[in-house]
Design a protein around this motif. Structure first.
Motif, PDB file in Angstrom:
ATOM      1  N   VAL A 186       0.871  -1.182   0.000  1.00  7.01           N
ATOM      2  CA  VAL A 186       0.000   0.000   0.000  1.00  7.01           C
ATOM      3  C   VAL A 186       0.907   1.230   0.000  1.00  7.01           C
ATOM      4  O   VAL A 186       1.792   1.352   0.849  1.00  7.01           O
ATOM      5  CB  VAL A 186      -0.918  -0.001   1.246  1.00  7.01           C
ATOM      6  CG1 VAL A 186      -1.803   1.241   1.257  1.00  7.01           C
ATOM      7  CG2 VAL A 186      -1.777  -1.265   1.273  1.00  7.01           C
ATOM      8  N   VAL A 187       0.705   2.109  -0.952  1.00  3.74           N
ATOM      9  CA  VAL A 187       1.558   3.289  -1.111  1.00  3.74           C
ATOM     10  C   VAL A 187       0.841   4.524  -0.564  1.00  3.74           C
ATOM     11  O   VAL A 187      -0.153   4.971  -1.136  1.00  3.74           O
ATOM     12  CB  VAL A 187       1.884   3.533  -2.614  1.00  3.74           C
ATOM     13  CG1 VAL A 187       2.842   4.704  -2.777  1.00  3.74           C
ATOM     14  CG2 VAL A 187       2.449   2.274  -3.248  1.00  3.74           C
ATOM     15  N   PRO A 188       1.324   5.088   0.560  1.00  2.99           N
ATOM     16  CA  PRO A 188       0.683   6.295   1.084  1.00  2.99           C
ATOM     17  C   PRO A 188       0.932   7.458   0.136  1.00  2.99           C
ATOM     18  O   PRO A 188       2.057   7.665  -0.317  1.00  2.99           O
ATOM     19  CB  PRO A 188       1.385   6.535   2.426  1.00  2.99           C
ATOM     20  CG  PRO A 188       2.519   5.591   2.497  1.00  2.99           C
ATOM     21  CD  PRO A 188       2.520   4.696   1.313  1.00  2.99           C
ATOM     22  N   THR A 189      -0.106   8.212  -0.150  1.00  4.07           N
ATOM     23  CA  THR A 189       0.023   9.272  -1.159  1.00  4.07           C
ATOM     24  C   THR A 189      -0.546  10.578  -0.625  1.00  4.07           C
ATOM     25  O   THR A 189      -1.647  10.606  -0.071  1.00  4.07           O
ATOM     26  CB  THR A 189      -0.714   8.834  -2.448  1.00  4.07           C
ATOM     27  OG1 THR A 189      -0.206   7.556  -2.833  1.00  4.07           O
ATOM     28  CG2 THR A 189      -0.506   9.813  -3.572  1.00  4.07           C
ATOM     29  N   ASN A 190       0.225  11.649  -0.797  1.00  7.80           N
ATOM     30  CA  ASN A 190      -0.179  12.963  -0.311  1.00  7.80           C
ATOM     31  C   ASN A 190      -1.237  13.566  -1.259  1.00  7.80           C
ATOM     32  O   ASN A 190      -1.019  13.666  -2.472  1.00  7.80           O
ATOM     33  CB  ASN A 190       1.062  13.868  -0.238  1.00  7.80           C
ATOM     34  CG  ASN A 190       0.763  15.208   0.398  1.00  7.80           C
ATOM     35  OD1 ASN A 190      -0.125  15.931  -0.038  1.00  7.80           O
ATOM     36  ND2 ASN A 190       1.510  15.546   1.435  1.00  7.80           N
ATOM     37  N   HIS A 191      -2.357  13.955  -0.664  1.00  9.49           N
ATOM     38  CA  HIS A 191      -3.464  14.522  -1.448  1.00  9.49           C
ATOM     39  C   HIS A 191      -3.017  15.746  -2.268  1.00  9.49           C
ATOM     40  O   HIS A 191      -3.420  15.907  -3.423  1.00  9.49           O
ATOM     41  CB  HIS A 191      -4.576  14.916  -0.474  1.00  9.49           C
ATOM     42  CG  HIS A 191      -5.784  15.485  -1.112  1.00  9.49           C
ATOM     43  ND1 HIS A 191      -6.777  14.705  -1.655  1.00  9.49           N
ATOM     44  CD2 HIS A 191      -6.186  16.769  -1.308  1.00  9.49           C
ATOM     45  CE1 HIS A 191      -7.725  15.492  -2.150  1.00  9.49           C
ATOM     46  NE2 HIS A 191      -7.387  16.748  -1.959  1.00  9.49           N
ATOM     47  N   MET A 192      -2.159  16.581  -1.682  1.00 12.01           N
ATOM     48  CA  MET A 192      -1.731  17.795  -2.392  1.00 12.01           C
ATOM     49  C   MET A 192      -0.783  17.451  -3.540  1.00 12.01           C
ATOM     50  O   MET A 192      -0.778  18.121  -4.568  1.00 12.01           O
ATOM     51  CB  MET A 192      -1.079  18.798  -1.431  1.00 12.01           C
ATOM     52  CG  MET A 192      -1.994  19.277  -0.312  1.00 12.01           C
ATOM     53  SD  MET A 192      -3.662  19.707  -0.840  1.00 12.01           S
ATOM     54  CE  MET A 192      -3.391  21.233  -1.709  1.00 12.01           C
ATOM     55  N   ALA A 248       0.158   9.964  -8.868  1.00 12.89           N
ATOM     56  CA  ALA A 248       1.248  10.276  -7.920  1.00 12.89           C
ATOM     57  C   ALA A 248       1.794   8.980  -7.311  1.00 12.89           C
ATOM     58  O   ALA A 248       3.013   8.780  -7.247  1.00 12.89           O
ATOM     59  CB  ALA A 248       0.738  11.211  -6.819  1.00 12.89           C
ATOM     60  N   GLY A 249       0.889   8.094  -6.886  1.00 10.15           N
ATOM     61  CA  GLY A 249       1.311   6.831  -6.263  1.00 10.15           C
ATOM     62  C   GLY A 249       2.090   5.974  -7.243  1.00 10.15           C
ATOM     63  O   GLY A 249       3.132   5.399  -6.890  1.00 10.15           O
ATOM     64  N   ALA A 250       1.627   5.902  -8.496  1.00  7.01           N
ATOM     65  CA  ALA A 250       2.290   5.062  -9.496  1.00  7.01           C
ATOM     66  C   ALA A 250       3.704   5.574  -9.782  1.00  7.01           C
ATOM     67  O   ALA A 250       4.653   4.799  -9.875  1.00  7.01           O
ATOM     68  CB  ALA A 250       1.475   5.046 -10.795  1.00  7.01           C
ATOM     69  N   LEU A 251       3.849   6.901  -9.893  1.00  5.09           N
ATOM     70  CA  LEU A 251       5.171   7.445 -10.207  1.00  5.09           C
ATOM     71  C   LEU A 251       6.164   7.122  -9.096  1.00  5.09           C
ATOM     72  O   LEU A 251       7.304   6.753  -9.357  1.00  5.09           O
ATOM     73  CB  LEU A 251       5.081   8.961 -10.447  1.00  5.09           C
ATOM     74  CG  LEU A 251       4.303   9.349 -11.719  1.00  5.09           C
ATOM     75  CD1 LEU A 251       4.131  10.857 -11.811  1.00  5.09           C
ATOM     76  CD2 LEU A 251       4.984   8.818 -12.971  1.00  5.09           C
ATOM     77  N   HIS A 252       5.726   7.222  -7.849  1.00 12.55           N
ATOM     78  CA  HIS A 252       6.610   6.863  -6.734  1.00 12.55           C
ATOM     79  C   HIS A 252       6.893   5.364  -6.718  1.00 12.55           C
ATOM     80  O   HIS A 252       8.036   4.940  -6.558  1.00 12.55           O
ATOM     81  CB  HIS A 252       5.985   7.271  -5.396  1.00 12.55           C
ATOM     82  CG  HIS A 252       6.108   8.727  -5.140  1.00 12.55           C
ATOM     83  ND1 HIS A 252       7.318   9.354  -5.024  1.00 12.55           N
ATOM     84  CD2 HIS A 252       5.180   9.694  -5.003  1.00 12.55           C
ATOM     85  CE1 HIS A 252       7.129  10.646  -4.813  1.00 12.55           C
ATOM     86  NE2 HIS A 252       5.826  10.870  -4.808  1.00 12.55           N
ATOM     87  N   PHE A 253       5.835   4.584  -6.877  1.00 12.38           N
ATOM     88  CA  PHE A 253       5.989   3.127  -6.787  1.00 12.38           C
ATOM     89  C   PHE A 253       6.927   2.610  -7.869  1.00 12.38           C
ATOM     90  O   PHE A 253       7.798   1.776  -7.628  1.00 12.38           O
ATOM     91  CB  PHE A 253       4.613   2.468  -6.910  1.00 12.38           C
ATOM     92  CG  PHE A 253       4.673   0.971  -6.883  1.00 12.38           C
ATOM     93  CD1 PHE A 253       4.987   0.299  -5.710  1.00 12.38           C
ATOM     94  CD2 PHE A 253       4.425   0.228  -8.031  1.00 12.38           C
ATOM     95  CE1 PHE A 253       5.052  -1.086  -5.677  1.00 12.38           C
ATOM     96  CE2 PHE A 253       4.493  -1.145  -8.014  1.00 12.38           C
ATOM     97  CZ  PHE A 253       4.806  -1.809  -6.831  1.00 12.38           C
ATOM     98  N   MET A 254       6.770   3.146  -9.075  1.00 12.03           N
ATOM     99  CA  MET A 254       7.579   2.650 -10.180  1.00 12.03           C
ATOM    100  C   MET A 254       9.035   3.110 -10.093  1.00 12.03           C
ATOM    101  O   MET A 254       9.929   2.443 -10.585  1.00 12.03           O
ATOM    102  CB  MET A 254       6.974   3.092 -11.513  1.00 12.03           C
ATOM    103  CG  MET A 254       5.642   2.408 -11.766  1.00 12.03           C
ATOM    104  SD  MET A 254       4.859   2.982 -13.252  1.00 12.03           S
ATOM    105  CE  MET A 254       5.844   2.202 -14.502  1.00 12.03           C
TER     106      MET A 254
END
Ligand code: KG4
Ligand code: ZN
Length: 398
Positions: free
Chosen positions: A154-160, A372-378
């Motif tokens: 689970v990738v925590p993602t900042n709303h902003m 945002a989550g995908a860019l960090h995860f990848m």
């Protein structure tokens, strides 16, 4: 890292009064662009429920999220054609623990989700803040339960950060390319919503510095409060803006002048509570008699509110010399703001692009969380998933 296969991400957003689920697939070859496909993108808004109270009621919002999230997830899975039942028996004891404070949610999970096969999801991106903590927890617990069921991170993602990247999918269609390596930094991001008013210097993906922010109310909140003073329904932004435009287009002069707090201050900060109060006092002393009176006040307010945004944004552009200006958040739907930013760039002969989110991505949605989550995860699986996953109502960009 070389990605030769697709990465499939489920994204969940519950930070305020929208329950949203998105399913995206990202293909990335070594030199090529990121190829995004949106398999599903659904937003269930609670606006009508909260409209009666003139604002969002956290306890009620939490209940609604808990009620809606499982049906919404099933709807998204069906839309993406990803529902298939698993043969194996699942031990739900750990999931029951994760959802221990969410009895009704656990029951729905057990009935409708526990028997589903993972259709190839690599990770789940979920908003962990900022926002209302009780509502954030619903999304987080649901994401953790699914992560446990399918044994995926689970990738925590900042709303902003979601609002920052929401300019990326420019077209309204479901497939788009992101040429991330071609994106030149820094960028200046103006974030304007019901809870935030910030100028962020974007030095790279994941590298953010807040250079200016509101000292009191957010600009969207000011729009909503002025709407209330004018007897307009919540959320008031679009209505106030419609009245303001009608007044401008009627050719009448702008006879009221409201203050522009902090417009000449040396920093990049904002203040909207004095402007809101000025509008309230004006209306108390000059009761609204007809539609034109309403339009006049709405226009004078919008002129002042937007001028402050534009002024400080240009001050930041002068200082940081960004490669482009990007705008995000609910108020980025405001046509007057868009036009004023564009014409100010032209007037000052500043030759940089200004980008706004497409119409379904100005307000809260899960697609921006997925991107945002995908860019960090990848880019970095480990750092994206090792952060402790709790709801943080005041989570800062960093
Ligand atoms: O980003 P958002 O959907 O939710 C938050 O995270 O706050 O922003 C909602 C805010 C509300 O205050 C709403 O009144 C405002 O965005 N808004 C607008 C417009 N459309 C939405 N404000 C001014 N003009 C608009 N056209
Ligand atoms: Zn938002």
């Amino acid at each position: 890292m070389i990605f030769t296969r697709n990465t499939k991400i489920l994204a969940i957003e519950t930070s305020c009064d929208e329950t949203a689920i998105s399913i995206i697939e990202v293909k990335k070859s070594f030199f090529g662009p990121y190829q995004f496909s949106i398999l599903s993108n659904i937003v269930a808004t609670q606006v009508e429920l909260h409209a009666k109270y003139g604002g969002v009621f956290p306890a009620m919002a939490k209940r609604e999220h808990a009620k809606n999230i499982v049906p919404l997830f099933i709807e998204a899975m069906n839309e993406a054609g990803l529902v298939s039942n698993s043969e194996k028996d699942t031990d739900l004891s750990r999931i029951k623990e994760i959802l221990q404070r969410e009895d009704a949610l656990f029951e729905m999970f057990e009935k409708d989700i526990a028997g589903l096969e993972n259709p190839g999801f690599d990770a789940i991106a979920v908003t962990n803040g900022p926002g209302l903590e009780p509502t954030l927890w619903v999304g987080i617990c649901f994401a953790k339960a699914l992560g446990q069921l399918w044994n995926i991170p689970v990738v925590p993602t900042n709303h902003m950060e979601g609002h920052i990247v929401s300019f990326l999918p420019q077209k309204e269609n479901n497939d788009f390319e992101l040429r991330i390596p071609n994106l030149k930094f820094p960028l200046v991001s103006l974030l304007v919503s019901g809870g935030h008013t910030e100028i962020v210097l974007v030095k790279g993906l994941g590298k953010y510095k807040i250079v200016g922010r509101t000292r009191d109310d957010a600009v969207g909140e000011a729009f909503d409060k002025v709407a209330r003073v004018l007897g307009l329904p919540y959320p008031g932004g679009p209505e106030v803006s419609r009245l303001a435009r009608a007044h401008r287009e009627s050719g009448l002069s702008d006879e009221i002048k409201f203050p522009r707090p902090m417009i000449h201050s040396k920093d990049f900060d904002f203040s909207y509570s004095g402007l809101k109060t000025a509008v309230r006092y004006y209306v108390e002393e000059n009761p609204i008699k007809d539609e034109v009176d309403k339009q006049k006040v709405a226009r004078a307010f919008e002129d002042a509110a937007i001028e402050c945004l534009v002024e400080k944004t240009f001050k930041a552009i002068k200082k940081y010399k960004p490669k482009r200006l990007i705008v995000g958040g609910g108020v980025s739907a405001n046509t007057y703001l868009r036009n004023e930013l564009i014409s100010r760039l032209q007037k000052n002969k500043i030759n940089i692009p200004v980008e706004f989110p497409r119409s379904d991505m100005t307000g809260d949605n899960a697609l921006m969380i997925g991107i945002a989550g995908a860019l960090h995860f990848m880019r970095n699986k480990k750092s994206a998933t090792s952060i402790k996953l709790v709801a943080d109502g005041n989570l800062e960009l960093g």
